[in-house]
Design an enzyme around this catalytic site. Structure first.
Site, PDB file in Angstrom:
ATOM      1  N   LYS A  17       0.871  -1.186   0.000  1.00 33.01           N
ATOM      2  CA  LYS A  17       0.000   0.000   0.000  1.00 33.01           C
ATOM      3  C   LYS A  17       0.906   1.234   0.000  1.00 33.01           C
ATOM      4  O   LYS A  17       1.095   1.903   1.021  1.00 33.01           O
ATOM      5  CB  LYS A  17      -0.915  -0.055   1.234  1.00 33.01           C
TER       6      LYS A  17
HETATM    7  N1  PMP Z   1      -7.743  -1.558  -2.968  1.00 29.86           N
HETATM    8  C1  PMP Z   1      -7.096  -0.393  -2.845  1.00 29.86           C
HETATM    9  C2  PMP Z   1      -6.246   0.074  -3.978  1.00 29.86           C
HETATM   10  C3  PMP Z   1      -7.225   0.380  -1.686  1.00 29.86           C
HETATM   11  O1  PMP Z   1      -6.583   1.550  -1.569  1.00 29.86           O
HETATM   12  C4  PMP Z   1      -8.066  -0.093  -0.654  1.00 29.86           C
HETATM   13  C5  PMP Z   1      -8.252   0.746   0.579  1.00 29.86           C
HETATM   14  N2  PMP Z   1      -7.272   0.462   1.537  1.00 29.86           N
HETATM   15  C6  PMP Z   1      -8.723  -1.325  -0.809  1.00 29.86           C
HETATM   16  C7  PMP Z   1      -8.544  -2.025  -1.993  1.00 29.86           C
HETATM   17  C8  PMP Z   1      -9.578  -1.897   0.282  1.00 29.86           C
HETATM   18  O2  PMP Z   1      -8.762  -2.312   1.357  1.00 29.86           O
HETATM   19  P1  PMP Z   1      -9.265  -2.219   2.862  1.00 29.86           P
HETATM   20  O3  PMP Z   1     -10.500  -3.024   2.958  1.00 29.86           O
HETATM   21  O4  PMP Z   1      -8.153  -2.807   3.674  1.00 29.86           O
HETATM   22  O5  PMP Z   1      -9.483  -0.794   3.167  1.00 29.86           O
END
Ligand code: PMP
Length: 310
Positions: free
Chosen positions: A159
């Site tokens: 991320k």
């Molecule tokens: N994909 C991306 C590219 C994201 O930025 C996020 C947000 N964090 C998600 C999926 C969903 O992840 P999460 O459920 O951990 O927020």
């Protein structure tokens, strides 16, 4: 996102161990997070002043920093305590926390060896992908021309601070009058949305793309898969094409910022059921889970237990 602006209280911002005001929560123009997007972040929610599944987000942050060879200058315990204190200082009962790590200040060149120490920030905020009305009605999606590259670029499970692909995809959605964009990978399989993972329903079964197709390992996605097991719903990880999405019985997107939102249309095709029965069951299950895990008062004990584990 719809309403990002919210500052929390004075000195509710954490910068490298200090509580500072919004004005002082700034980085140097020589910070490689700013210069090169060199860093990573997390976004989590709190309900009734209790962060939801905090340790999972801290673990993912640590995986991102490890993959980027950034040595976090704070222990997991210190970050956990700082997030909790940030929640306490925020004027919100329910809100969002952004945790971010930059490579730190260095020379203008790319080489991270010139960066002395990573910087860590914690920001309280309000965040929503769309307003309540759209959330009820369901979101419209388009397929973006921007691709998630699998096996040819940075691992999509990191991320990282570089969100330009997602930003460009979101801009395409907005320009097309849609709420959100789907990113395919270079092979034409669905990876995810700009900041959400995606599920479809066919008959009695849920499907979501495997992470090897280019999506982030979403904690909301992971929680939904656990909920499916608990509710005896079949959920399969399977590569999906736009055909699978267009012809699905139900489709929904999920992420920490967006939470769970049903999809109304994809590239102009209306979905058969919006807020269909399986979405509704899962959304209710998710709400109960939040009630169970984030009823105020029970958090401190879990904190101590979590502290023992690490
Ligand atoms: N994909 C991306 C590219 C994201 O930025 C996020 C947000 N964090 C998600 C999926 C969903 O992840 P999460 O459920 O951990 O927020």
């Amino acid at each position: 996102m719809h309403n990002v602006a919210n500052s929390g209280r004075e000195n509710a911002y954490w910068k490298n161990g200090e509580w500072v005001s919004r004005e002082h929560a700034s980085v140097s123009i020589f910070d490689h997070g700013l210069l090169y997007g060199d860093g990573c972040f997390e976004g989590l929610r709190f309900y009734n002043k209790v962060p939801f599944r905090l340790d999972r987000y801290l673990e993912r942050l640590r995986r991102s920093t490890t993959a980027l060879a950034i040595e976090l200058p704070f222990s997991t315990d210190e970050l956990r305590m700082a997030v909790r204190e940030c929640v306490r200082r925020s004027h919100l009962e329910n809100g969002y926390i952004r945790l971010l790590v930059t490579r730190g200040e260095g020379d203008l060149g790319l080489n991270p060896e010139t960066c002395s120490k990573p910087s860590v920030f914690i920001i309280p905020a309000e965040l929503a992908l769309v307003g309540d009305e759209v959330r009820r009605r369901g979101v419209s999606l388009i397929t973006s021309s921007i691709k998630r590259a699998v096996g040819t670029g940075l691992d999509t499970r990191i991320k990282s601070l570089n969100y330009l692909h997602s930003v460009m995809a979101r801009m395409e959605a907005t320009a097309a009058g849609a709420d959100e964009a789907i990113l395919l990978n270079q092979h034409g399989f669905v990876a995810e949305c700009s900041a959400e993972n995606l599920f479809i329903v066919r008959g009695e079964t849920l499907f979501t793309p495997p992470l090897s197709d280019g999506g982030l390992g979403g904690i909301t996605r992971e929680t939904i898969m656990e909920l499916c097991a608990k509710l005896s719903l079949e959920c399969k990880e399977q590569s999906l094409t736009t055909y699978d999405l267009y012809t699905a019985d139900e489709c929904f997107i999920c992420g920490t910022g967006a939470r769970l939102i049903p999809v109304r249309s994809i590239d102009g095709r209306s979905l058969r059921t919006v807020a269909g029965p399986l979405f509704t069951e899962i959304a209710e299950g998710f709400r109960s889970l939040i009630d169970e895990e984030c009823s105020s008062g029970c958090d401190f004990t879990r904190d101590i237990e979590a502290g023992r584990r690490t």
